[in-house]
Scaffold this motif. Structure first.
Motif, PDB file in Angstrom:
ATOM      1  N   SER A 156    -109.587 -23.408 -15.425  1.00 22.10           N
ATOM      2  CA  SER A 156    -108.399 -24.112 -14.921  1.00 22.10           C
ATOM      3  C   SER A 156    -108.489 -25.606 -15.199  1.00 22.10           C
ATOM      4  CB  SER A 156    -108.242 -23.869 -13.420  1.00 22.10           C
ATOM      5  OG  SER A 156    -108.022 -22.512 -13.163  1.00 22.10           O
ATOM      6  N   ILE A 157    -109.676 -26.160 -15.025  1.00 19.22           N
ATOM      7  CA  ILE A 157    -109.859 -27.586 -15.314  1.00 19.22           C
ATOM      8  C   ILE A 157    -109.648 -27.858 -16.800  1.00 19.22           C
ATOM      9  CG2 ILE A 157    -111.579 -29.437 -15.390  1.00 19.22           C
ATOM     10  CD1 ILE A 157    -112.740 -28.197 -12.785  1.00 19.22           C
ATOM     11  N   LEU A 158    -110.248 -27.037 -17.658  1.00 15.96           N
ATOM     12  CA  LEU A 158    -110.114 -27.264 -19.101  1.00 15.96           C
ATOM     13  C   LEU A 158    -108.691 -27.021 -19.596  1.00 15.96           C
ATOM     14  CD1 LEU A 158    -113.482 -25.775 -20.368  1.00 15.96           C
ATOM     15  CD2 LEU A 158    -112.849 -28.176 -20.139  1.00 15.96           C
ATOM     16  N   TYR A 159    -108.015 -26.016 -19.044  1.00 14.80           N
ATOM     17  CA  TYR A 159    -106.613 -25.804 -19.419  1.00 14.80           C
ATOM     18  C   TYR A 159    -105.743 -26.966 -18.944  1.00 14.80           C
ATOM     19  CZ  TYR A 159    -107.366 -21.041 -21.072  1.00 14.80           C
ATOM     20  OH  TYR A 159    -107.785 -19.948 -21.793  1.00 14.80           O
ATOM     21  N   SER A 160    -106.041 -27.513 -17.775  1.00 11.58           N
ATOM     22  CA  SER A 160    -105.281 -28.676 -17.294  1.00 11.58           C
ATOM     23  C   SER A 160    -105.469 -29.877 -18.220  1.00 11.58           C
ATOM     24  CB  SER A 160    -105.722 -29.050 -15.875  1.00 11.58           C
ATOM     25  OG  SER A 160    -105.460 -28.013 -14.988  1.00 11.58           O
ATOM     26  N   ILE A 161    -106.698 -30.091 -18.642  1.00 16.34           N
ATOM     27  CA  ILE A 161    -106.968 -31.185 -19.584  1.00 16.34           C
ATOM     28  C   ILE A 161    -106.232 -30.946 -20.900  1.00 16.34           C
ATOM     29  CG2 ILE A 161    -108.783 -32.277 -20.970  1.00 16.34           C
ATOM     30  CD1 ILE A 161    -110.664 -31.806 -18.567  1.00 16.34           C
ATOM     31  N   SER A 162    -106.252 -29.697 -21.383  1.00 11.32           N
ATOM     32  CA  SER A 162    -105.563 -29.375 -22.640  1.00 11.32           C
ATOM     33  C   SER A 162    -104.056 -29.581 -22.521  1.00 11.32           C
ATOM     34  CB  SER A 162    -105.864 -27.932 -23.050  1.00 11.32           C
ATOM     35  OG  SER A 162    -107.230 -27.770 -23.333  1.00 11.32           O
ATOM     36  N   VAL A 163    -103.489 -29.191 -21.386  1.00 12.45           N
ATOM     37  CA  VAL A 163    -102.045 -29.388 -21.175  1.00 12.45           C
ATOM     38  C   VAL A 163    -101.718 -30.874 -21.173  1.00 12.45           C
ATOM     39  CG1 VAL A 163    -100.218 -29.191 -19.435  1.00 12.45           C
ATOM     40  CG2 VAL A 163    -101.577 -27.202 -20.018  1.00 12.45           C
ATOM     41  N   ALA A 179     -99.900 -23.358 -20.521  1.00 14.37           N
ATOM     42  CA  ALA A 179     -99.390 -23.316 -19.149  1.00 14.37           C
ATOM     43  C   ALA A 179     -99.518 -21.909 -18.563  1.00 14.37           C
ATOM     44  CB  ALA A 179     -97.938 -23.785 -19.114  1.00 14.37           C
ATOM     45  N   VAL A 180     -99.211 -20.893 -19.354  1.00 15.11           N
ATOM     46  CA  VAL A 180     -99.348 -19.510 -18.880  1.00 15.11           C
ATOM     47  C   VAL A 180    -100.811 -19.205 -18.568  1.00 15.11           C
ATOM     48  CG1 VAL A 180     -99.187 -17.092 -19.612  1.00 15.11           C
ATOM     49  CG2 VAL A 180     -97.265 -18.626 -19.986  1.00 15.11           C
ATOM     50  N   LEU A 181    -101.713 -19.598 -19.458  1.00 11.28           N
ATOM     51  CA  LEU A 181    -103.131 -19.351 -19.229  1.00 11.28           C
ATOM     52  C   LEU A 181    -103.658 -20.145 -18.039  1.00 11.28           C
ATOM     53  CD1 LEU A 181    -104.474 -19.135 -22.877  1.00 11.28           C
ATOM     54  CD2 LEU A 181    -104.258 -17.286 -21.215  1.00 11.28           C
ATOM     55  N   LEU A 182    -103.128 -21.329 -17.810  1.00 13.29           N
ATOM     56  CA  LEU A 182    -103.515 -22.104 -16.632  1.00 13.29           C
ATOM     57  C   LEU A 182    -103.120 -21.374 -15.352  1.00 13.29           C
ATOM     58  CD1 LEU A 182    -104.560 -24.683 -15.251  1.00 13.29           C
ATOM     59  CD2 LEU A 182    -102.280 -25.661 -15.595  1.00 13.29           C
ATOM     60  N   VAL A 183    -101.896 -20.883 -15.296  1.00 10.45           N
ATOM     61  CA  VAL A 183    -101.431 -20.150 -14.115  1.00 10.45           C
ATOM     62  C   VAL A 183    -102.246 -18.870 -13.926  1.00 10.45           C
ATOM     63  CG1 VAL A 183     -99.462 -18.879 -13.169  1.00 10.45           C
ATOM     64  CG2 VAL A 183     -99.112 -21.136 -14.179  1.00 10.45           C
ATOM     65  N   LEU A 184    -102.526 -18.152 -15.012  1.00 11.05           N
ATOM     66  CA  LEU A 184    -103.313 -16.924 -14.905  1.00 11.05           C
ATOM     67  C   LEU A 184    -104.745 -17.212 -14.462  1.00 11.05           C
ATOM     68  CD1 LEU A 184    -102.102 -14.857 -17.989  1.00 11.05           C
ATOM     69  CD2 LEU A 184    -101.545 -14.509 -15.580  1.00 11.05           C
ATOM     70  N   ASN A 185    -105.316 -18.329 -14.887  1.00 11.47           N
ATOM     71  CA  ASN A 185    -106.658 -18.687 -14.440  1.00 11.47           C
ATOM     72  C   ASN A 185    -106.691 -19.027 -12.966  1.00 11.47           C
ATOM     73  OD1 ASN A 185    -109.148 -18.934 -16.248  1.00 11.47           O
ATOM     74  ND2 ASN A 185    -107.445 -19.400 -17.600  1.00 11.47           N
ATOM     75  N   ILE A 186    -105.669 -19.705 -12.490  1.00 14.12           N
ATOM     76  CA  ILE A 186    -105.601 -20.011 -11.057  1.00 14.12           C
ATOM     77  C   ILE A 186    -105.451 -18.716 -10.264  1.00 14.12           C
ATOM     78  CG2 ILE A 186    -104.206 -21.136  -9.276  1.00 14.12           C
ATOM     79  CD1 ILE A 186    -103.645 -23.354 -11.386  1.00 14.12           C
ATOM     80  N   LEU A 187    -104.618 -17.799 -10.744  1.00 13.72           N
ATOM     81  CA  LEU A 187    -104.462 -16.494 -10.095  1.00 13.72           C
ATOM     82  C   LEU A 187    -105.783 -15.727 -10.103  1.00 13.72           C
ATOM     83  CD1 LEU A 187    -102.663 -14.252  -8.862  1.00 13.72           C
ATOM     84  CD2 LEU A 187    -102.164 -13.541 -11.215  1.00 13.72           C
TER      85      LEU A 187
END
Length: 161
Positions: free
Chosen positions: A74-81, A109-117
């Motif tokens: 989630s942290i890495l996807y947030s940085i990528s976004v 964004a989809v992968l970020l949401v799925l990682n948080i889930l």
């Protein structure tokens, strides 16, 4: 089952993100997280179906690992976004480049949401698994067998039964 689906979706989006120059794409994050999520989901299904204590412990361990991977993911996807949105806002490029970035932004964004889930599911599964293991009491099965040729103190029960 949701963990398995999240893992499959992560694996399917992996080849698309590898072609981008984001942190998640460079290190192959969708592949690593997808494999861990599928393993932890499969162990959860197996532990639910068989109720074996070893599988419950394995499921607990894998869910702890999956929650750590989901947090880091989630942290890495947030940085990528944020990096992709920076490129979209401040670089003057062609319209095709912006279309390309917007597609990757949607996938991130989809992968970020799925990682948080996944992180929420893995933490909840870990909590329930820990509660199950901490309250586990080994029960001793005691079985009394009465034979036809029992000693005399059983003869009263055998004859009146």
């Amino acid at each position: 089952v949701v963990q398995i689906i999240i893992g499959i979706v992560s694996l399917l989006f992996g080849p698309v993100l590898v072609t981008t120059y984001t942190i998640a794409g460079i290190i192959g994050l969708p592949f690593w997280t997808g494999v861990w999520y599928i393993i932890s989901g499969s162990l959860a299904v197996a532990a639910e179906n068989t109720h074996r204590r070893g599988l419950v412990k394995a499921c607990l361990g894998m869910n702890v690992v999956s929650s750590v991977f989901a947090g880091v993911g989630s942290i890495l996807y947030s940085i990528s976004v944020s990096i992709v949105s920076f490129h979209m806002d401040y670089l003057n490029r062609s319209a095709d480049y912006y279309d390309h970035l917007s597609n990757h932004m949607g996938i991130l964004a989809v992968l970020l949401v799925l990682n948080i889930l996944e992180m929420c599911i893995a933490i909840a599964a870990s909590a329930f698994g820990c509660k199950s293991e901490c309250s586990y009491i080994a029960m001793v099965n005691v079985c009394h067998i009465l034979h036809k040729h029992a000693p005399s103190y059983y003869s009263h029960y055998l004859n009146n039964g």
